[in-house]
Design a protein around this motif. Structure first.
Motif, short mmCIF file in Angstrom:
data_model
loop_
_atom_site.label_atom_id
_atom_site.label_comp_id
_atom_site.label_asym_id
_atom_site.label_seq_id
_atom_site.Cartn_x
_atom_site.Cartn_y
_atom_site.Cartn_z
N GLN A 194 0.83 -1.21 0.00
CA GLN A 194 0.00 0.00 0.00
C GLN A 194 0.87 1.26 0.00
O GLN A 194 0.55 2.24 -0.67
CB GLN A 194 -0.93 0.01 1.21
CG GLN A 194 -1.98 -1.08 1.13
CD GLN A 194 -3.14 -0.81 2.07
OE1 GLN A 194 -3.38 0.30 2.51
NE2 GLN A 194 -3.89 -1.86 2.38
N HIS A 195 1.96 1.22 0.77
CA HIS A 195 2.84 2.39 0.77
C HIS A 195 3.41 2.63 -0.62
O HIS A 195 3.37 3.74 -1.14
CB HIS A 195 3.98 2.19 1.78
CG HIS A 195 3.57 2.43 3.20
ND1 HIS A 195 3.23 3.68 3.66
CD2 HIS A 195 3.44 1.61 4.25
CE1 HIS A 195 2.91 3.61 4.94
NE2 HIS A 195 3.04 2.35 5.32
N LEU A 196 3.97 1.57 -1.22
CA LEU A 196 4.58 1.75 -2.54
C LEU A 196 3.53 2.18 -3.56
O LEU A 196 3.78 3.04 -4.40
CB LEU A 196 5.25 0.45 -3.01
CG LEU A 196 6.52 0.05 -2.27
CD1 LEU A 196 7.00 -1.31 -2.72
CD2 LEU A 196 7.62 1.08 -2.49
N PHE A 197 2.33 1.59 -3.46
CA PHE A 197 1.31 1.95 -4.44
C PHE A 197 0.89 3.40 -4.29
O PHE A 197 0.75 4.13 -5.26
CB PHE A 197 0.09 1.03 -4.33
CG PHE A 197 -0.93 1.32 -5.40
CD1 PHE A 197 -0.79 0.78 -6.67
CD2 PHE A 197 -1.99 2.18 -5.17
CE1 PHE A 197 -1.70 1.08 -7.67
CE2 PHE A 197 -2.90 2.48 -6.17
CZ PHE A 197 -2.75 1.92 -7.42
N TRP A 198 0.68 3.85 -3.05
CA TRP A 198 0.18 5.22 -2.88
C TRP A 198 1.26 6.27 -2.99
O TRP A 198 0.96 7.44 -3.24
CB TRP A 198 -0.63 5.34 -1.60
CG TRP A 198 -1.94 4.62 -1.70
CD1 TRP A 198 -2.32 3.53 -1.00
CD2 TRP A 198 -3.01 4.92 -2.61
NE1 TRP A 198 -3.58 3.13 -1.41
CE2 TRP A 198 -4.03 3.96 -2.41
CE3 TRP A 198 -3.22 5.89 -3.60
CZ2 TRP A 198 -5.23 3.95 -3.12
CZ3 TRP A 198 -4.41 5.88 -4.31
CH2 TRP A 198 -5.40 4.92 -4.06
#
Lengths: 221, 630
Positions: free
Chosen positions: B259-263
């Motif tokens: 989620q961190h990398l995606f956002w």
């Protein structure tokens, strides 16, 4: 850094814009008001900036997962630091070869250029060979992609770096081939310089990866 | 002043299997062109086709939700529809239309004859087209992606044989997005180099039109946003197919890393989508108010500020994941900060219109609609920065309402403003204004009918991404209204397509400068000649073309210059003969073809296909490198 200094001198002693530069308006005038870098060189710097984040994300993942392996071999059981240091040293020395190759082509000394570019590629290939040896060795000792988080993050990070080195070797060999065919005159020195930017970048990234993976104290020591 | 140079003798050496293309008209000219204007048209037309596809997916979703316990789609089909709707609209509509308009108008606005890398430009287009076809081919090859446009792990990363998300959809999704990322990165590099190195004499950075400025900002955002998501997608692909454990909680992996990398990608992506829209209305509002943009510098710097702050707010998409009070407070505050430069821009646009002689053309109506709708979307965005409120709103239709007010009410309305504004420049004919007004009002009403009720539905608890709802929850009436609204939008888009097709041959002839424009693209003929500028212009001020046409008297009233802009027609007699332009090439297409082949090879784990893809790619690259650039 030698590369940046050369960029500065290059503009003043600029050879006529090679066609590869891709100026939309056919080499007229010269770039706009603030052209400190030619188009291809600026493009390469931008690509490398982008690639920094590519490796940055993988390195972050590696750091996050350090010491989280639940079973299977751990880094401490596997690493042969003297061996990896030796191959890393060879990779770093290849950057010297790249600098000498660029200096040679800028002087118009094709014989030395071919010598150094080939040496650079061979040094790079030695590094990749060392990496393949290391991978098989780790695999033999029971570490694969699906063994534990160390296996996943180690192989994927160093594997993508190795892929970058392989692309670089292919690029250097292509330059060597073009030189053999006489297609690489001094006006193409910039395309060698750009390949050099890429090559040095891949080396610098390895310094970071090597430090993070091998030199930082392993968790739990 | 630079003058036209004699073309150097062009080497026509043919490379390998393919002869150097020479066609300047017809099909062959479109697939081999390196002209930034043709590439721009290709981008926008391709994106409009995907816009219709993504729209059809939305309509199917709305038909399913028209009443309780809908039966139009199965749960699996519904998942495919909302996944592909989101993915299409973000990657195959929003980004390509902006890149297309930027392709066409950035060189014209900075007085250049082309972008810095014409062949890489064409390569980027092919990657987007082929990447889109690649992703849509999944419908016929075992099911489309169905893990949401965000593709959260561990659902998407669970191994293929685990039974979660069976079928190849998620693999098409990861590979497709990686492909599209390659295309966007090449365009981003191209835009940055073009804006930095190709400006005409006198075009200092703070004289660049705002649209060009915003394209430069989003190029930087794209450049740095794509790599993290590429890494995240690569990890998902490896987890699913090669047994890595990145996002497997049982093995100690952390799904939140995804989620961190995606956002970290996803939130800058939001600004990649909206900033071009802000750039467009910053062009149209001054023209249709006959006033310079109010506070040009602050508009530009606000855009840059949004670009920077956009990197510090990604975790507001993750407030309910348990990040801890310090992190969510920090990200909540950073999110509130974004409202400042955005609000500044809104007041600048209002200040531009204020006291101007406003002409309510269709383009102006869309621009004004943009300001109003975007403000509503922005305000509900600020509501989300308040963490307790966001916790209630997460995964409800309130969020759907919010981002559609920003991306449809913001971006899409601005893009239509841009279409009506620039169509005359591109095709030499005006879009019909009566159909245009019908287009605007149906879209405006349909949009509000569709998305305004979603606020209420969300507050009443209707969850996102669920394919049906029970009777008696009080959601029936509003859901019916929403579905009716979505069909009004569809009608409106149909009106636009008819208008665009009919006007191309029957529209009123536009002339060079139909809107009394301010920027350089209006100083040349419509459609522009292949070489854009017979003589590379030299600019002396912001809105230089305007100042060639008008001066001000002592009381600040506009007085037309009698010569009608002495310089504007200086080159009228010039036929552009002898201006050297880069030659067309097949190799961007050949090189780009290698990528989806490699994509299929990865999805189906087929070594022979991988070899074929590698051979095509390498052949393309080598032939490209050997072929003279011009």
């Amino acid at each position: 850094m030698a590369i940046i200094e050369q960029t500065g001198t290059d503009v003043t002693a600029a050879p006529p814009s090679p066609p590869e530069q891709g100026h939309g308006h056919g080499g007229h005038g010269g770039p706009g008001p603030s052209a400190a870098l030619t188009n291809p060189k600026l493009a390469m710097w931008l690509f490398l900036a982008s690639d920094c984040l590519f490796f940055g994300a993988f390195i972050s993942a590696y750091l996050l997962y350090r010491g989280r392996e639940q079973d299977g071999p751990t880094p401490r059981e596997l690493f042969d630091i003297p061996f990896t240091s030796a191959t890393s040293f060879i990779l770093l020395m290849s950057s010297l070869g790249m600098v000498l190759a660029l200096a040679a082509i800028q002087r118009g000394d094709h014989r030395r250029f071919r010598l150094w570019i080939m040496a650079t590629a061979l040094f790079g290939a030695t590094f990749v060979a060392g990496q393949i040896f290391e991978f098989t060795e780790f695999y033999r000792k029971g570490l694969s992609l699906d063994t534990n988080l160390f296996g996943s993050s180690f192989f994927v990070l160093t594997g993508f770096h190795g892929a970058h080195v392989c692309m670089g070797i292919l690029w250097l060999l292509s330059l060597w081939g073009m030189s053999m065919q006489g297609r690489l005159g001094p006006e193409k020195a910039e395309s060698v310089e750009i390949a050099g930017l890429y090559w040095h970048f891949v080396d610098v990234v390895w310094i970071v990866i090597f430090t993070v993976i091998y030199l930082m104290p392993q968790p739990g020591t | 002043m630079t003058t036209v140079e004699k073309a150097p003798p062009v080497s026509r050496r043919d490379v390998g299997l393919l002869r150097r293309p020479r066609a300047t008209t017809g099909f062959a000219s479109w697939i081999t062109t390196v002209d930034h204007k043709k590439i721009g048209i290709l981008y926008v037309c391709t994106a409009l086709v995907f816009f219709v596809l993504g729209g059809v997916e939305a309509l199917l979703i709305r038909l399913q939700l028209f009443g309780p316990n809908g039966t139009v789609l199965t749960a699996g089909q519904y998942n495919q529809m909302f996944t592909m709707h989101g993915t299409t609209m973000v990657f195959l509509v929003g980004m390509p239309i902006a890149i297309g308009l930027g392709n066409y108008f950035v060189p014209l606005q900075i007085g250049a004859r082309d972008v810095a890398f014409p062949r890489i430009n064409m390569f980027g287009y092919w990657v987007v087209l082929l990447g889109g076809i690649f992703m849509y081919s999944s419908f016929f090859l075992g099911g489309a992606p169905d893990g949401g446009w965000f593709g959260y792990t561990p659902l998407t990363s669970a191994p293929l044989d685990s039974g979660f998300l069976p079928g190849r959809g998620p693999d098409f999704w990861t590979m497709g997005l990686i492909l599209l990322g390659i295309g966007s990165t090449t365009s981003a590099i191209n835009f940055i180099v073009t804006c930095i190195n190709m400006r005409c004499p006198g075009m200092s950075l703070l004289r660049m039109p705002v649209f060009t400025w915003m394209m430069l900002v989003i190029a930087f955002l794209t450049l740095f946003a794509i790599p993290p998501v590429t890494v995240a997608l690569t990890m998902v692909f490896f987890d699913r197919n090669f047994g890595t454990l990145f996002f497997d909680p049982a093995a100690g992996g952390d799904p939140l890393l995804y989620q961190h990398l995606f956002w970290i990608f996803g939130h800058p992506e939001v600004y990649i989508l909206i900033l071009p829209g802000m750039g467009i209305v910053s062009e149209t509002l001054p023209v249709f108010s006959r006033k310079p943009l109010f506070g040009y510098a602050i508009v530009v710097f606000s855009g840059i500020a949004i670009g920077f702050l956009g990197w510090g707010v990604w975790a507001h998409h993750m407030f309910v994941t348990g990040l801890g009070p310090v992190a969510i407070s920090a990200f909540g505050l950073a999110t509130m900060l974004i409202a400042i430069p955005t609000g500044v821009k809104i007041f600048n646009w209002l200040g531009t219109v204020w006291g101007g002689s406003v002409r309510l053309t269709t383009s102006m109506l869309f621009s004004l609609g943009f300001i109003a709708m975007f403000t509503i979307g922005g305000l509900s965005g600020v509501m989300h920065s308040v963490v307790p409120a966001d916790t209630q709103q997460t995964d409800t239709y309130f969020v759907v309402a919010h981002f559609h007010y920003v991306l449809f009410g913001g971006l899409i309305l601005a893009l239509f403003a841009g279409f009506y504004y620039w169509y005359p420049k591109v095709f030499g004919r005006m879009l019909d204004e009566r159909m245009g007004k019908l287009n605007f009002w149906t879209m405006f009403i349909g949009f509000n009918l569709t998305f305004a009720p979603m606020h209420l539905l969300g507050l009443w608890g209707q969850p996102r991404r669920t394919y049906r709802y029970d009777e008696g929850l009080g959601w029936e009436a509003l859901n019916q209204l929403v579905t009716v609204g979505s069909f009004i939008i569809a009608f409106s888009v149909l009106v636009f397509i008819v208008n665009a097709v009919v006007s191309k041959s029957r529209g009123k002839v536009a002339g060079d400068d139909p809107w009394d424009g301010r920027t350089l693209e209006w100083s040349i003929s419509s459609p522009p000649p292949e070489y854009n500028f017979a003589e590379i212009p030299e600019v002396h001020s912001r809105d230089d073309f305007w100042h060639r046409k008008y001066t001000e008297d002592d009381e600040g009233r506009l007085v037309p210059l009698p010569s009608g802009g002495a310089e504007a027609h200086a080159a009228a007699g010039h036929d552009g003969h002898g201006i050297h332009l880069p030659s067309p090439s097949y190799f961007p297409l050949v090189t780009a073809l290698g990528l989806p082949i490699l994509g299929y090879a990865a999805v189906f784990q087929n070594v022979w296909l991988a070899l074929l893809g590698a051979v095509v790619l390498l052949y393309g690259i080598y032939a490209w490198a050997i072929e003279p650039a011009d």
